[in-house]
Design a protein around this motif. Structure first.
Motif, PDB file in Angstrom:
ATOM      1  N   TYR A  68      -5.214  -0.551 -19.779  1.00 36.33           N
ATOM      2  CA  TYR A  68      -3.751  -0.503 -19.700  1.00 36.33           C
ATOM      3  C   TYR A  68      -3.351  -0.855 -18.265  1.00 36.33           C
ATOM      4  O   TYR A  68      -3.739  -0.175 -17.320  1.00 36.33           O
ATOM      5  CB  TYR A  68      -3.219   0.877 -20.087  1.00 36.33           C
ATOM      6  N   ILE A  69      -2.578  -1.920 -18.128  1.00 34.52           N
ATOM      7  CA  ILE A  69      -2.181  -2.410 -16.803  1.00 34.52           C
ATOM      8  C   ILE A  69      -0.665  -2.299 -16.650  1.00 34.52           C
ATOM      9  O   ILE A  69       0.089  -2.823 -17.479  1.00 34.52           O
ATOM     10  CB  ILE A  69      -2.629  -3.869 -16.591  1.00 34.52           C
ATOM     11  N   LEU A  70      -0.238  -1.611 -15.603  1.00 33.84           N
ATOM     12  CA  LEU A  70       1.187  -1.460 -15.294  1.00 33.84           C
ATOM     13  C   LEU A  70       1.450  -2.135 -13.950  1.00 33.84           C
ATOM     14  O   LEU A  70       0.724  -1.891 -12.975  1.00 33.84           O
ATOM     15  CB  LEU A  70       1.584   0.013 -15.206  1.00 33.84           C
ATOM     16  N   ILE A  71       2.479  -2.981 -13.874  1.00 38.06           N
ATOM     17  CA  ILE A  71       2.772  -3.722 -12.638  1.00 38.06           C
ATOM     18  C   ILE A  71       4.219  -3.499 -12.225  1.00 38.06           C
ATOM     19  O   ILE A  71       5.145  -3.718 -13.005  1.00 38.06           O
ATOM     20  CB  ILE A  71       2.525  -5.239 -12.823  1.00 38.06           C
ATOM     21  N   ASP A  72       4.385  -3.064 -10.980  1.00 38.00           N
ATOM     22  CA  ASP A  72       5.715  -2.860 -10.408  1.00 38.00           C
ATOM     23  C   ASP A  72       6.133  -4.111  -9.625  1.00 38.00           C
ATOM     24  O   ASP A  72       5.285  -4.860  -9.143  1.00 38.00           O
ATOM     25  CB  ASP A  72       5.674  -1.640  -9.477  1.00 38.00           C
ATOM     26  N   GLU A  73       7.449  -4.327  -9.489  1.00 36.83           N
ATOM     27  CA  GLU A  73       8.004  -5.458  -8.725  1.00 36.83           C
ATOM     28  C   GLU A  73       7.412  -6.792  -9.195  1.00 36.83           C
ATOM     29  O   GLU A  73       7.012  -7.637  -8.392  1.00 36.83           O
ATOM     30  CB  GLU A  73       7.745  -5.266  -7.214  1.00 36.83           C
ATOM     31  N   PHE A  74       7.385  -6.982 -10.492  1.00 36.79           N
ATOM     32  CA  PHE A  74       6.740  -8.164 -11.068  1.00 36.79           C
ATOM     33  C   PHE A  74       7.414  -9.464 -10.638  1.00 36.79           C
ATOM     34  O   PHE A  74       6.791 -10.526 -10.643  1.00 36.79           O
ATOM     35  CB  PHE A  74       6.745  -8.058 -12.603  1.00 36.79           C
ATOM     36  N   LYS A 129       0.836  -1.203   0.000  1.00 43.75           N
ATOM     37  CA  LYS A 129       0.000   0.000   0.000  1.00 43.75           C
ATOM     38  C   LYS A 129       0.870   1.252   0.000  1.00 43.75           C
ATOM     39  O   LYS A 129       0.570   2.236  -0.685  1.00 43.75           O
ATOM     40  CB  LYS A 129      -0.912  -0.028   1.236  1.00 43.75           C
ATOM     41  N   ALA A 130       1.974   1.203   0.772  1.00 47.50           N
ATOM     42  CA  ALA A 130       2.884   2.353   0.844  1.00 47.50           C
ATOM     43  C   ALA A 130       3.454   2.681  -0.526  1.00 47.50           C
ATOM     44  O   ALA A 130       3.569   3.851  -0.906  1.00 47.50           O
ATOM     45  CB  ALA A 130       4.010   2.066   1.834  1.00 47.50           C
ATOM     46  N   ALA A 131       3.817   1.634  -1.293  1.00 53.02           N
ATOM     47  CA  ALA A 131       4.363   1.851  -2.637  1.00 53.02           C
ATOM     48  C   ALA A 131       3.311   2.454  -3.565  1.00 53.02           C
ATOM     49  O   ALA A 131       3.619   3.314  -4.402  1.00 53.02           O
ATOM     50  CB  ALA A 131       4.871   0.534  -3.210  1.00 53.02           C
ATOM     51  N   ALA A 132       2.057   2.035  -3.427  1.00 58.36           N
ATOM     52  CA  ALA A 132       0.975   2.578  -4.252  1.00 58.36           C
ATOM     53  C   ALA A 132       0.766   4.057  -3.961  1.00 58.36           C
ATOM     54  O   ALA A 132       0.625   4.880  -4.875  1.00 58.36           O
ATOM     55  CB  ALA A 132      -0.315   1.800  -4.010  1.00 58.36           C
ATOM     56  N   VAL A 133       0.761   4.406  -2.663  1.00 58.40           N
ATOM     57  CA  VAL A 133       0.587   5.812  -2.261  1.00 58.40           C
ATOM     58  C   VAL A 133       1.757   6.651  -2.763  1.00 58.40           C
ATOM     59  O   VAL A 133       1.575   7.752  -3.291  1.00 58.40           O
ATOM     60  CB  VAL A 133       0.463   5.919  -0.722  1.00 58.40           C
ATOM     61  N   GLN A 134       2.985   6.103  -2.600  1.00 55.34           N
ATOM     62  CA  GLN A 134       4.182   6.825  -3.043  1.00 55.34           C
ATOM     63  C   GLN A 134       4.153   7.057  -4.547  1.00 55.34           C
ATOM     64  O   GLN A 134       4.477   8.149  -5.034  1.00 55.34           O
ATOM     65  CB  GLN A 134       5.431   6.029  -2.663  1.00 55.34           C
ATOM     66  N   SER A 143      -6.384  11.199  -9.130  1.00 58.68           N
ATOM     67  CA  SER A 143      -7.466  10.464  -8.455  1.00 58.68           C
ATOM     68  C   SER A 143      -8.226   9.524  -9.386  1.00 58.68           C
ATOM     69  O   SER A 143      -8.819   8.545  -8.938  1.00 58.68           O
ATOM     70  CB  SER A 143      -8.441  11.445  -7.796  1.00 58.68           C
ATOM     71  N   LYS A 144      -8.202   9.809 -10.693  1.00 59.13           N
ATOM     72  CA  LYS A 144      -8.955   8.967 -11.630  1.00 59.13           C
ATOM     73  C   LYS A 144      -8.165   7.736 -12.085  1.00 59.13           C
ATOM     74  O   LYS A 144      -8.734   6.809 -12.659  1.00 59.13           O
ATOM     75  CB  LYS A 144      -9.375   9.787 -12.856  1.00 59.13           C
ATOM     76  N   ILE A 145      -6.856   7.759 -11.835  1.00 59.54           N
ATOM     77  CA  ILE A 145      -6.020   6.601 -12.165  1.00 59.54           C
ATOM     78  C   ILE A 145      -6.153   5.589 -11.034  1.00 59.54           C
ATOM     79  O   ILE A 145      -6.178   5.961  -9.867  1.00 59.54           O
ATOM     80  CB  ILE A 145      -4.541   7.016 -12.331  1.00 59.54           C
ATOM     81  N   HIS A 146      -6.226   4.321 -11.360  1.00 61.48           N
ATOM     82  CA  HIS A 146      -6.375   3.282 -10.335  1.00 61.48           C
ATOM     83  C   HIS A 146      -4.990   2.839  -9.852  1.00 61.48           C
ATOM     84  O   HIS A 146      -4.282   2.116 -10.549  1.00 61.48           O
ATOM     85  CB  HIS A 146      -7.136   2.077 -10.894  1.00 61.48           C
TER      86      HIS A 146
END
Length: 636
Positions: free
Chosen positions: A207-213, A58-63, A77-80
């Motif tokens: 469009y899906i972007l994934i970090d730390e895959f 969650k911290a990484a998402a907020v950052q 705010s409109k980006i998920h």
């Protein structure tokens, strides 16, 4: 803001279809993800509501969200933005009307598992440790959609584990609850069985972007594949060399599988490290290069040209292969060192002295970190730092060695010898080693050994055992701490009990004897039992103060495990105890386990920006120790 390099620009400007971004340490992956979001919205006109960005915490998402807003001064705010669990729970909530009241996690989950285990009346030495391992095993099974009958958990017998698992599942379903792993499984089942629901979410997340895959589990990957179809606009960013969460079900091989599943995927390698000086980058590369199951890559430092094999003129390298030592200097400044010390005490003194010098040179304590393979190693250095009056921060919740059940057994023997005869305390150790004394022989709150002998008055052999214990306790009451611990282990036979317990499948013999050696060495630092017990109380208070301090108040040298250091960076990093049995850890036997240990060491090394100091000892707990194979891979 620094201009993007060629590889970063290529990754950012990828538009449609799948793309794998192989991002080495310090290569600016967060910048690439945020720039790509801007590119999709401003250059390609993609509606922000159709972009999904997934992180692992969650911290990484907020950052990530804050970084996007700060860089581009645009509403995000409109980006998920969210974790896997947050995104999948959103899908479940809309379809099944779940609320947060339906989710079991944290203490509630721990309490339920504890209740199930207690009712089964299993013989456990350390219930907390067992419950932690139990949660990890349940999570691993669910996260990889494994069949229960195919699993052979190491923490207990299969039949016991099966009963616990099945009772746990029955209990949460009866209460209409689901845990974090169920969120993944239920979401997978929903999307794979209801085409209309899947189609709606595919339309939502174009469009899906994934970090730390590299930390993804099998079930997470299967869901992402479903959500991404049919356009397959999957932009995945990760580094298989930094996959260190195998115990949670992470599968670094899924990165290779991605290229098989999407053979037309564009590939971008971010191989320029903006964090570390060249010597650190190069030495870390020597280590990770020994892993066979990896995607081949060469990471170079942005700070200067690569130093190996031809060293930059400003650098001086001193290497002693026979002694397994190494020093790389930039002028008079040590950039990278490997050093040998006779014992842990000398190693810790050297670390403290080095930290003091860095502080005098203007490097703040908060820019320094000491990274350990396991949290059990932290105690000795934390005590030494306190002696040097160097402030330190425990970044994670670190267990207190004095609370370990083995140490508690040792202390119980000493306390009983000193006159504390509480029933619970005596019962704790009376059959460690086995004396075959029954629980119902204890009828009073305090144990009277004469009463105990009367209970067995018709059994001479039992009276002999009780009298032998009385004699041992009498001897023990007169001993200094080191002699007392040694006598409990060898004279009373506690070591034999540990061997029998390990043989029965209770735990790793290596790990348990490491605890015994640690506490024996610790006892040797004190002249009296009272002084030793006083130290234990003071150490507990230090840990309590660390817990009570808020993050904002905490200032000092960071002490944390290699796992806990993931994603962080420091000007100066120390990696002590680089010995076989510590790193790689003694329990790691299989090739896959050794490779994960090597990845962990690589992650630890690449946290350092300017200075990296690795050390090992010749003797640990009174026994000869050898340097880690990872040191050999650097020096030789």
């Amino acid at each position: 803001m620094q201009e993007l390099n060629h590889a970063q620009k290529r990754a950012v400007s990828h538009f449609e279809g799948s793309c794998l971004v192989l991002a080495g340490p310090g290569s600016g992956k967060t910048r690439v993800i945020t720039e790509r979001i801007r590119f999709l919205i401003r250059e390609k006109g993609v509606p922000p509501t159709r972009i999904l960005v997934i992180t692992f915490t969650k911290a990484a998402a907020v950052q990530m969200q804050e970084r996007y807003q700060n860089f581009y001064h645009r509403d995000s705010s409109k980006i998920h933005f969210g974790t896997f669990h947050a995104v999948f729970f959103k899908i479940l909530r809309q379809e099944y009307h779940y609320t947060t009241k339906n989710v079991i996690y944290g203490e509630k989950k721990h309490k339920l598992l504890r209740q199930i285990v207690t009712e089964m009346d299993l013989e456990l030495q350390d219930e907390n440790e067992f419950l932690i391992d139990l949660e990890s095993e349940i999570s691993r099974i669910k996260g990889n959609r494994l069949e229960l009958r195919e699993c052979r958990p190491a923490l207990c017998k299969y039949e016991d584990f099966r009963k616990i698992f099945e009772e746990y599942q029955r209990s949460i379903k009866k209460r209409s609850l689901l845990d974090f792993d169920d969120m993944l499984l239920y979401c997978y089942e929903l999307l794979s069985t209801k085409e209309d629901v899947l189609a709606m979410w595919q339309e939502q997340f174009s469009y899906i972007l994934i970090d730390e895959f590299q930390d993804i589990s099998l079930v997470q990957y299967e869901i992402i594949k479903m959500l991404g179809a049919p356009e397959n606009n999957l932009f995945i960013v990760g580094d298989d060399d930094q996959s260190i969460y195998g115990f949670r079900g992470a599968r670094p091989d899924i990165m290779k599988q991605f290229l098989k599943d999407y053979p037309d995927a564009e590939q971008c390698l971010l191989n320029i490290n903006y964090r570390s000086v060249p010597a650190i980058t190069e030495m870390a590369g020597r280590v990770i290069g020994h892993n066979r199951e990896r995607m081949q890559k060469k990471i170079i430092s942005a700070k200067e040209e690569s130093l190996m094999p031809e060293m930059d003129q400003k650098m001086a390298v001193r290497k002693n292969q026979e002694e397994m030592e190494m020093c790389i200097k930039n002028g008079t400044e040590e950039v990278f060192t490997i050093r040998k010390y006779p014992k842990t005490s000398e190693e810790n003194d050297a670390i403290c002295e080095k930290i003091e010098r860095y502080f005098k040179q203007g490097i703040d304590f908060g820019e320094i970190a000491v990274l350990f393979r396991t949290n059990i190693q932290v105690r000795a250095l934390s005590v030494k730092l306190a002696e040097y009056q160097i402030p330190f921060v425990l970044k994670e919740h670190l267990s207190n060695i004095y609370d370990h059940w083995i140490v508690q057994d040792i202390l119980a023997y000493i306390q009983i010898a000193r006159g504390n005869r509480e029933r619970g305390r005596v019962w704790k150790i009376i059959n460690r080693p086995a004396r075959y004394i029954r629980r119902d022989a204890f009828t009073e709150p305090y144990v009277d050994f004469d009463e105990l002998k009367r209970y067995y008055e018709d059994k001479d052999w039992m009276i002999e055992r009780i009298e032998a214990l009385q004699y041992q306790l009498e001897m023990l009451s007169k001993m200094k701490p080191y002699a007392a611990v040694h006598f409990i282990r060898k004279g009373i036979g506690y070591d034999d009990y540990i061997k029998e317990y390990a043989a029965s499948g209770g735990s790793s013999e290596i790990a348990m004897f490491e605890i015994l050696e640690e506490i024996l060495e610790d006892a040797g630092n004190f002249e009296t039992i009272d002084a030793w017990f006083r130290h234990m109380r003071e150490y507990r208070e230090v840990l309590m103060e660390q817990t009570l301090e808020s993050e904002a108040e905490k200032k000092g040298v960071f002490l944390l495990t290699m796992h806990g250091a993931k994603g962080l960076e420091y000007s100066c990093v120390f990696i002590p105890d680089a010995n076989e049995g510590v790193t790689p850890y003694g329990k790691a036997v299989l090739d896959s386990e050794i490779e994960e240990e090597r990845r962990m060491f690589y992650v630890a090394m690449t946290r350092a920006k300017r200075h990296l100091h690795i050390s090992y000892v010749e003797e640990r707990f009174g026994k000869a120790a050898v340097p880690s194979r990872f040191i050999e891979e650097i020096v030789l």
